[in-house]
Design an enzyme around this catalytic site. Structure first.
Site, mmCIF file in Angstrom:
data_model
loop_
_atom_site.group_PDB
_atom_site.id
_atom_site.type_symbol
_atom_site.label_atom_id
_atom_site.label_comp_id
_atom_site.label_asym_id
_atom_site.label_seq_id
_atom_site.Cartn_x
_atom_site.Cartn_y
_atom_site.Cartn_z
ATOM 1 N N ARG A 48 8.728 -33.158 11.354
ATOM 2 C CA ARG A 48 7.789 -32.994 12.454
ATOM 3 C C ARG A 48 6.838 -31.816 12.221
ATOM 4 N NH1 ARG A 48 12.304 -30.151 14.107
ATOM 5 N NH2 ARG A 48 11.977 -28.330 15.452
ATOM 6 N N HIS A 49 7.231 -30.901 11.324
ATOM 7 C CA HIS A 49 6.387 -29.730 11.049
ATOM 8 C C HIS A 49 5.227 -30.064 10.106
ATOM 9 C CE1 HIS A 49 9.344 -27.454 13.182
ATOM 10 N NE2 HIS A 49 10.294 -27.876 12.356
ATOM 11 N N CYS A 98 3.194 -3.026 4.045
ATOM 12 C CA CYS A 98 2.375 -1.857 4.368
ATOM 13 C C CYS A 98 3.091 -1.107 5.497
ATOM 14 C CB CYS A 98 0.934 -2.239 4.708
ATOM 15 S SG CYS A 98 0.696 -3.251 6.179
ATOM 16 N N GLY A 99 2.411 -0.237 6.186
ATOM 17 C CA GLY A 99 3.071 0.534 7.232
ATOM 18 C C GLY A 99 3.595 -0.353 8.344
ATOM 19 N N THR A 100 2.748 -1.232 8.814
ATOM 20 C CA THR A 100 3.113 -2.144 9.897
ATOM 21 C C THR A 100 3.328 -3.588 9.433
ATOM 22 O OG1 THR A 100 0.798 -2.672 10.276
ATOM 23 C CG2 THR A 100 1.719 -0.839 11.568
ATOM 24 N N GLY A 101 2.791 -3.927 8.280
ATOM 25 C CA GLY A 101 2.761 -5.315 7.813
ATOM 26 C C GLY A 101 1.585 -6.079 8.387
ATOM 27 N N ILE A 102 0.943 -5.503 9.385
ATOM 28 C CA ILE A 102 -0.118 -6.235 10.091
ATOM 29 C C ILE A 102 -1.383 -6.369 9.236
ATOM 30 C CG2 ILE A 102 -1.629 -6.255 12.114
ATOM 31 C CD1 ILE A 102 0.620 -4.739 13.630
ATOM 32 N N GLY A 103 -1.839 -5.258 8.687
ATOM 33 C CA GLY A 103 -3.052 -5.313 7.861
ATOM 34 C C GLY A 103 -2.889 -6.250 6.685
ATOM 35 N N MET A 104 -1.746 -6.155 6.029
ATOM 36 C CA MET A 104 -1.480 -7.026 4.874
ATOM 37 C C MET A 104 -1.497 -8.494 5.291
ATOM 38 S SD MET A 104 -1.074 -5.557 1.928
ATOM 39 C CE MET A 104 -0.329 -4.244 0.941
ATOM 40 N N ASP A 125 0.866 -1.179 0.000
ATOM 41 C CA ASP A 125 0.000 0.000 0.000
ATOM 42 C C ASP A 125 0.908 1.235 0.000
ATOM 43 O OD1 ASP A 125 0.850 0.348 2.624
ATOM 44 O OD2 ASP A 125 -1.159 0.228 3.516
ATOM 45 N N HIS A 126 0.330 2.397 0.213
ATOM 46 C CA HIS A 126 1.109 3.647 0.190
ATOM 47 C C HIS A 126 2.162 3.683 1.302
ATOM 48 C CE1 HIS A 126 -2.328 3.999 2.823
ATOM 49 N NE2 HIS A 126 -1.651 4.868 3.531
ATOM 50 N N HIS A 176 9.743 -23.967 9.481
ATOM 51 C CA HIS A 176 8.730 -24.603 10.336
ATOM 52 C C HIS A 176 7.308 -24.475 9.807
ATOM 53 C CE1 HIS A 176 11.410 -24.343 14.212
ATOM 54 N NE2 HIS A 176 12.079 -24.767 13.152
HETATM 55 C C1 RB5 Z 1 -1.982 2.835 6.432
HETATM 56 O O1 RB5 Z 1 -2.024 4.066 7.072
HETATM 57 C C2 RB5 Z 1 -1.691 1.732 7.406
HETATM 58 O O2 RB5 Z 1 -2.791 1.522 8.222
HETATM 59 C C3 RB5 Z 1 -1.304 0.475 6.675
HETATM 60 O O3 RB5 Z 1 -0.177 0.725 5.888
HETATM 61 C C4 RB5 Z 1 -0.960 -0.714 7.540
HETATM 62 O O4 RB5 Z 1 -0.028 -0.367 8.519
HETATM 63 C C5 RB5 Z 1 -2.079 -1.466 8.066
HETATM 64 O O5 RB5 Z 1 -1.949 -2.462 8.774
#
Ligand code: RB5
Length: 146
Positions: A132-133, A65-71, A8-9, A98
């Site tokens: 084992r995995h 993405c910014g955190t990688g979490i959303g992706m 993303d951006h 693993h």
């Molecule tokens: C975008 O502002 C941000 O929320 C996105 O890049 C990401 O971090 C979401 O998990």
């Protein structure tokens, strides 16, 4: 190996770094955006790329993405995807060995380009150990097929 990559951006710069890494490594890849620096919605990039990995069009996928979490959350909704959110080298190696992770997510606001490049190199070159995995990954696959 064919790799699909998108961001993303919030992940544009590291996406370019990882593309350079793959060029240096001679790895075939396709870039699925985003094209703009204005705000976009990460599921619009994570889900199509995850589907391309799940259906075998690509062997692996990388999302930033910014955190990688959303992706990673979005990609893991697609059946057959094991997307690992990784910000250190130990986990990059371990998740291939693993978990047989087929997608990698990273956050550009979490780590710098140098570490992201090294994580990508390790993740792209480490093989799944099986053994084992296999039983553990198999339980995830069984759950998906219920
Ligand atoms: C975008 O502002 C941000 O929320 C996105 O890049 C990401 O971090 C979401 O998990």
């Amino acid at each position: 190996m064919k790799v699909a990559i998108a961001s993303d951006h919030g992940g544009i710069n590291i996406r370019e770094e990882i593309k350079d890494v793959m060029k240096e490594m001679g790895i075939e890849f396709e870039d699925f955006g985003c094209e703009c620096e204005t705000s976009v919605d990460y599921p619009d990039y994570a889900l199509p790329v995850a589907e391309k990995v799940a259906n075998g069009e690509f062997d692996k996928g990388i999302l930033i993405c910014g955190t990688g979490i959303g992706m990673s959350i979005a990609a893991n909704k697609v059946k057959g995807i094991r997307c690992a959110l990784v910000h250190d080298l130990f986990s990059a190696k371990a998740t291939r060995e693993h978990n047989d992770s087929n997608m990698l997510a990273m956050g550009e606001r979490v780590i710098g380009p140098g570490l992201a490049r090294e994580i990508a190199k390790v993740w792209l070159t480490t093989d799944y150990e099986g053994g084992r995995h296999e039983n553990r990954v198999g339980k995830i696959k069984d759950y998906e097929n219920k």
